[in-house]
Enzyme design. Sequence first.
Site, PDB file in Angstrom:
ATOM      1  N   CYS A   1     -12.269 -43.294  14.388  1.00 53.15           N
ATOM      2  CA  CYS A   1     -12.866 -42.425  13.377  1.00 53.15           C
ATOM      3  C   CYS A   1     -11.942 -41.280  12.995  1.00 53.15           C
ATOM      4  O   CYS A   1     -11.668 -41.054  11.821  1.00 53.15           O
ATOM      5  CB  CYS A   1     -14.210 -41.912  13.888  1.00 53.15           C
TER       6      CYS A   1
ATOM      7  N   GLN B   1     -23.346 -24.868   3.179  1.00 48.20           N
ATOM      8  CA  GLN B   1     -22.634 -24.840   4.464  1.00 48.20           C
ATOM      9  C   GLN B   1     -23.227 -25.898   5.395  1.00 48.20           C
ATOM     10  O   GLN B   1     -24.441 -26.041   5.467  1.00 48.20           O
ATOM     11  CB  GLN B   1     -22.751 -23.454   5.108  1.00 48.20           C
TER      12      GLN B   1
ATOM     13  N   TYR C   1     -17.173 -17.603  -6.155  1.00 50.76           N
ATOM     14  CA  TYR C   1     -17.284 -18.922  -5.528  1.00 50.76           C
ATOM     15  C   TYR C   1     -18.621 -18.966  -4.772  1.00 50.76           C
ATOM     16  O   TYR C   1     -18.672 -19.275  -3.583  1.00 50.76           O
ATOM     17  CB  TYR C   1     -16.122 -19.185  -4.565  1.00 50.76           C
TER      18      TYR C   1
ATOM     19  N   CYS D   1     -12.280 -20.904   4.750  1.00 57.05           N
ATOM     20  CA  CYS D   1     -12.374 -22.047   5.663  1.00 57.05           C
ATOM     21  C   CYS D   1     -10.991 -22.616   5.947  1.00 57.05           C
ATOM     22  O   CYS D   1     -10.880 -23.726   6.459  1.00 57.05           O
ATOM     23  CB  CYS D   1     -13.317 -23.104   5.102  1.00 57.05           C
TER      24      CYS D   1
HETATM   25  N1  SAH Z   1     -20.323 -19.063  -0.925  1.00 57.65           N
HETATM   26  C1  SAH Z   1     -20.956 -20.348  -0.970  1.00 57.65           C
HETATM   27  C2  SAH Z   1     -20.036 -21.485  -1.422  1.00 57.65           C
HETATM   28  C3  SAH Z   1     -18.703 -21.578  -0.764  1.00 57.65           C
HETATM   29  S1  SAH Z   1     -17.846 -23.117  -1.008  1.00 57.65           S
HETATM   30  C4  SAH Z   1     -21.607 -20.674   0.374  1.00 57.65           C
HETATM   31  O1  SAH Z   1     -21.375 -19.992   1.363  1.00 57.65           O
HETATM   32  O2  SAH Z   1     -22.370 -21.639   0.427  1.00 57.65           O
HETATM   33  C5  SAH Z   1     -16.812 -22.822  -2.348  1.00 57.65           C
HETATM   34  C6  SAH Z   1     -17.488 -22.917  -3.690  1.00 57.65           C
HETATM   35  O3  SAH Z   1     -16.490 -22.633  -4.682  1.00 57.65           O
HETATM   36  C7  SAH Z   1     -18.063 -24.277  -4.051  1.00 57.65           C
HETATM   37  O4  SAH Z   1     -19.416 -24.130  -4.416  1.00 57.65           O
HETATM   38  C8  SAH Z   1     -17.224 -24.747  -5.262  1.00 57.65           C
HETATM   39  O5  SAH Z   1     -17.987 -25.470  -6.218  1.00 57.65           O
HETATM   40  C9  SAH Z   1     -16.768 -23.423  -5.830  1.00 57.65           C
HETATM   41  N2  SAH Z   1     -15.532 -23.436  -6.626  1.00 57.65           N
HETATM   42  C10 SAH Z   1     -14.432 -24.201  -6.485  1.00 57.65           C
HETATM   43  N3  SAH Z   1     -13.478 -23.851  -7.363  1.00 57.65           N
HETATM   44  C11 SAH Z   1     -13.976 -22.817  -8.085  1.00 57.65           C
HETATM   45  C12 SAH Z   1     -13.468 -22.004  -9.148  1.00 57.65           C
HETATM   46  N4  SAH Z   1     -12.235 -22.199  -9.640  1.00 57.65           N
HETATM   47  N5  SAH Z   1     -14.249 -21.028  -9.640  1.00 57.65           N
HETATM   48  C13 SAH Z   1     -15.507 -20.832  -9.155  1.00 57.65           C
HETATM   49  N6  SAH Z   1     -16.037 -21.566  -8.161  1.00 57.65           N
HETATM   50  C14 SAH Z   1     -15.295 -22.540  -7.626  1.00 57.65           C
END
Ligand code: SAH
Length: 387
Positions: A15, A216, A245, A341
């Site tokens: 895996c 998450q 984001y 991350c």
């Molecule tokens: N803060 C949130 C999401 C984090 S993950 C949480 O904790 O759940 C990162 C996020 O960034 C994802 O939802 C993805 O769709 C978004 N993303 C990716 N590229 C982006 C961009 N250029 N502008 C805005 N959002 C973006």
Amino acid sequence: MEKTRSTPCPHAKQCGGCQLQHVPYAQQLAQKQRRVRELLGGFGPVLPILGMAEPTHYRNKVTAAFALDRNRKIVSGIYQPGSHAVVPVDSCLIEDETADAIIVDIRRMLPDFRIKVFDERSGTGWLRHVLVRRGFATGQALVVLVAVSPIFPLQKPFVQKLRELHPEVRSVVLNINDRVTPVVLGTREKVLYGEGAIEDILCGYRFRISPRSFYQINPVQTEKLYRTALDFAELTGAETVLDAYCGIGTIGITASGRAKQVIGVELNHDAVADAIVNARLNGIKNCWFTAGDAGEYMEQMARDGMRPDLVFLDPPRAGSDERFLSSLLRCAPKKVVYVSCDPETLARDLGTLTKGGYRVGKIQPVDMFPYTRHIECVCQLFKEGAK
Ligand code: SAH
């Protein structure tokens, strides 16, 4: 005492999902701590990593690939890294056990409902993947069937049987993906049962999550992550906050009670729709969400002379980009809380921010992904000389 896994997973060799399979948990944490210190220690103090008391079965989202083996028997599991061979996996030590059980039951149900598994070699058959997402706090499960066409004659009795076996299944969605691509989900969806989404609770707030929105995957650790981000933000109630984001709005909504207003920006339209519903679901009136590229939005803010007091940013593994960071420097918020991350792209972006006049207050690693090599960090930054 933190538990360690004594017998390694039987699928480990094929895996490859858990790179730290053979490393006792306490040692995994020590390794991650060391790695963060190496990469980020030069920017500011690194606090001791927050680990899990029980580091197994933490994944609330499970995706299984369906295929035919050499004897044309249906198997479900994980793609072998770099190949299209499916390693049969019925139970995984880091995945949610209920989600795994739902997938096994779906596999057993297939012949009765005349469902054929898609065969890549011949291009025939229908079902490619099953994705299950479960809200750990609500118990609700969402099942997404990923298939090559929307035609599913026995869908009603199928859903009925699945609900009989698993009453926790609150929604079933058919996702159409007819393209040869490593991306599991296609863009077309049909709700077969329920709302097409489930709800979960994090930090006391309720969140609706639809199939293609980011959420998450380790909710136990997410609460620690968000509480850290909120502590680092040191909000007083007077601030205008940008949640960049923002996904389904989790960080911004969690912070909304301590801020004057929150603006969230996110690229994925489904996630933005969820975020708007989520603010309403929690009776929150000071959060606004907008769909778009975070860099473009930040640039617009800089151009308009808007100056948020605090910016949360939580970009994907690739980190943020030049457009976002240079506009952030122009807007010059007093404080920035960066949730990352990937410590390597975080180190790169901290380089840009510290050159641009920011100072790192502290860095908190959080173990969101036990048994894998992935590392999550929260980093607090201050604008030099800001009051
Ligand atoms: N803060 C949130 C999401 C984090 S993950 C949480 O904790 O759940 C990162 C996020 O960034 C994802 O939802 C993805 O769709 C978004 N993303 C990716 N590229 C982006 C961009 N250029 N502008 C805005 N959002 C973006």
